[in-house]
Design an enzyme around this catalytic site. Sequence first.
Site, PDB file in Angstrom:
ATOM      1  N   SER A   1      -3.970  -9.861   7.638  1.00 29.79           N
ATOM      2  CA  SER A   1      -3.561  -8.484   7.851  1.00 29.79           C
ATOM      3  C   SER A   1      -3.053  -8.401   9.283  1.00 29.79           C
ATOM      4  O   SER A   1      -3.785  -8.709  10.227  1.00 29.79           O
ATOM      5  CB  SER A   1      -4.748  -7.533   7.657  1.00 29.79           C
ATOM      6  OG  SER A   1      -4.380  -6.210   8.007  1.00 29.79           O
TER       7      SER A   1
ATOM      8  N   ASP B   1       0.810  -1.215   0.000  1.00 28.59           N
ATOM      9  CA  ASP B   1       0.000   0.000   0.000  1.00 28.59           C
ATOM     10  C   ASP B   1       0.843   1.265   0.000  1.00 28.59           C
ATOM     11  O   ASP B   1       0.653   2.169  -0.815  1.00 28.59           O
ATOM     12  CB  ASP B   1      -0.947   0.011   1.203  1.00 28.59           C
ATOM     13  CG  ASP B   1      -2.020  -1.065   1.108  1.00 28.59           C
ATOM     14  OD1 ASP B   1      -2.129  -1.691   0.044  1.00 28.59           O
ATOM     15  OD2 ASP B   1      -2.731  -1.272   2.094  1.00 28.59           O
TER      16      ASP B   1
ATOM     17  N   ARG C   1      -0.811   4.329  17.324  1.00 30.62           N
ATOM     18  CA  ARG C   1      -1.084   5.316  16.277  1.00 30.62           C
ATOM     19  C   ARG C   1      -0.802   6.756  16.706  1.00 30.62           C
ATOM     20  O   ARG C   1      -0.207   7.521  15.943  1.00 30.62           O
ATOM     21  CB  ARG C   1      -2.515   5.164  15.760  1.00 30.62           C
ATOM     22  CG  ARG C   1      -2.787   3.845  15.066  1.00 30.62           C
ATOM     23  CD  ARG C   1      -1.781   3.579  13.970  1.00 30.62           C
ATOM     24  NE  ARG C   1      -2.041   2.329  13.275  1.00 30.62           N
ATOM     25  CZ  ARG C   1      -1.172   1.335  13.180  1.00 30.62           C
ATOM     26  NH1 ARG C   1      -0.001   1.422  13.792  1.00 30.62           N
ATOM     27  NH2 ARG C   1      -1.461   0.246  12.505  1.00 30.62           N
TER      28      ARG C   1
ATOM     29  N   ASP D   1      -7.957   3.185  12.214  1.00 30.72           N
ATOM     30  CA  ASP D   1      -6.678   3.882  12.214  1.00 30.72           C
ATOM     31  C   ASP D   1      -6.727   5.235  11.526  1.00 30.72           C
ATOM     32  O   ASP D   1      -6.014   6.165  11.909  1.00 30.72           O
ATOM     33  CB  ASP D   1      -5.600   3.010  11.573  1.00 30.72           C
ATOM     34  CG  ASP D   1      -5.109   1.920  12.510  1.00 30.72           C
ATOM     35  OD1 ASP D   1      -5.377   2.026  13.725  1.00 30.72           O
ATOM     36  OD2 ASP D   1      -4.462   0.969  12.042  1.00 30.72           O
TER      37      ASP D   1
END
Length: 478
Positions: free
Chosen positions: A254, A92, A173, A202
């Site tokens: 994932s 990505d 995060r 996220d």
Amino acid sequence: MAQLKPFPSHPCATTTPSLHATEHILFNRFWKANPCSFKQLKPKANVGAGRLQVVKAVLSSDSAVEVSEAKKGSGLRGKLNKVVLAYSGGLDTSVIVPWLRENYGCDVVCFTADVGQGIKELDGLEAKAKASGASQLVVKDLQEEFVRDYVFPCLRAGAIYERKYLLGTSMARPVIAKAMVDVAKEVGADAVAHGCTGKGNDQVRFELTFFALNPKLNIVAPWREWDITGREDAIEYAKKHNVPVPVTKKSIYSRDRNLWHLSHEGDILEDTANEPQKDMYMISVDPEDAPDQPEYLEIGIESGLPVSLNGKTLSPASLLTELNEIGGRHGVGRIDMVENRLVGMKSRGVYETPGGTILFAAARELEFLTLDRETIQVKDSLALKYAELVYAGRWFDPLRESMDAFMQKITETTTGSVTLKLYKGSVTVTGRKSPFSLYRQDISSFEGSDIYDQADAAGFIRLYGLPIRVRAMLQQGI
């Protein structure tokens, strides 16, 4: 800071840098892989957090990818000067680099945070960023800051989301996003970008942090803008733009990993009836295969925060690292849950949090000695809200900060040690002690006591039970 030996001379070098130990490792890795690809490599101070160090790899002009024609004017979607991209080197983010340059005509600075995801995930990032078209790669070691300033406050608060989730991704995060804001200021960027999808939590966590720390920054979220709908499209886009990507078209799970946990989502886990496969787990053994002999640990705690293991004082990140290894060896800390995402859908995740599970058990147990009933009840009720705020990305919200001040105050006397037994996936508390313990053996003992007169209980029960007695008298016409 440790004193390091000077780097060996090299024909491309003009100065001898002096770096932190972690930077030394990263520098050598980049240097050996492509020694002439740097025109500058030196530590930079983190804006707003001087104790952090930065490894900045600036790609030399003669080897950097040509800037697209769009950069001369504006991109297909507008014009930005410079964008700091949260970068992992995966499919990505590798695709996002050329996409940003094509669509916003901008210079792209890739940023990677080391929050304990493992050295393998940091390997080769400079080469990947270069091949994708980035002008710079910035790497920061945030492990100590992550554990000290984010993980441990949540631990002290007792924050657990929906009874199970220990907030591994949620806590990571904001520390990453904060560092991105620092880097954006450092390099003069007018925008930040991330690779989060429009379905997940996220995106909220990153962007709320950006809002809180620098509301002037533009935010680009390609997954909410581009026509790429999945990994197949991303791979085709990468091929079209000559971007090498280290993936196949078959995706398994994932995953998100940091020093606190490892999460697994997708593939067979999307069917909630499926049992996770044994080979899915990566940092903990199957409890059935764990040692047949238990292992005992003593966790030292000061004012609600862990400080030592078996009498040895360790830094926050070092302590957690050791507990991850020990807990993982005994199959501790596996959680399989269906959670409510902030965006409204339910999702299933499997989490491995060996060290965190041990620390939560120890911290909570010590509170039973040092906090009274009313305080525990209030703290537990606030912990639920605290966890919701962290899960929702509101780390820099004044409400969380105010609640954290309460948690810090209320745990001032939560100091002592807890002994735990690890055995085939379980964590059992076997002992606890504190100089501030509210437990008094002379009061609690079944033997006689001068402080507690058992005859006093009769009057207490009559008064405490008076409302119940009056209601019964009314019902029975007495």
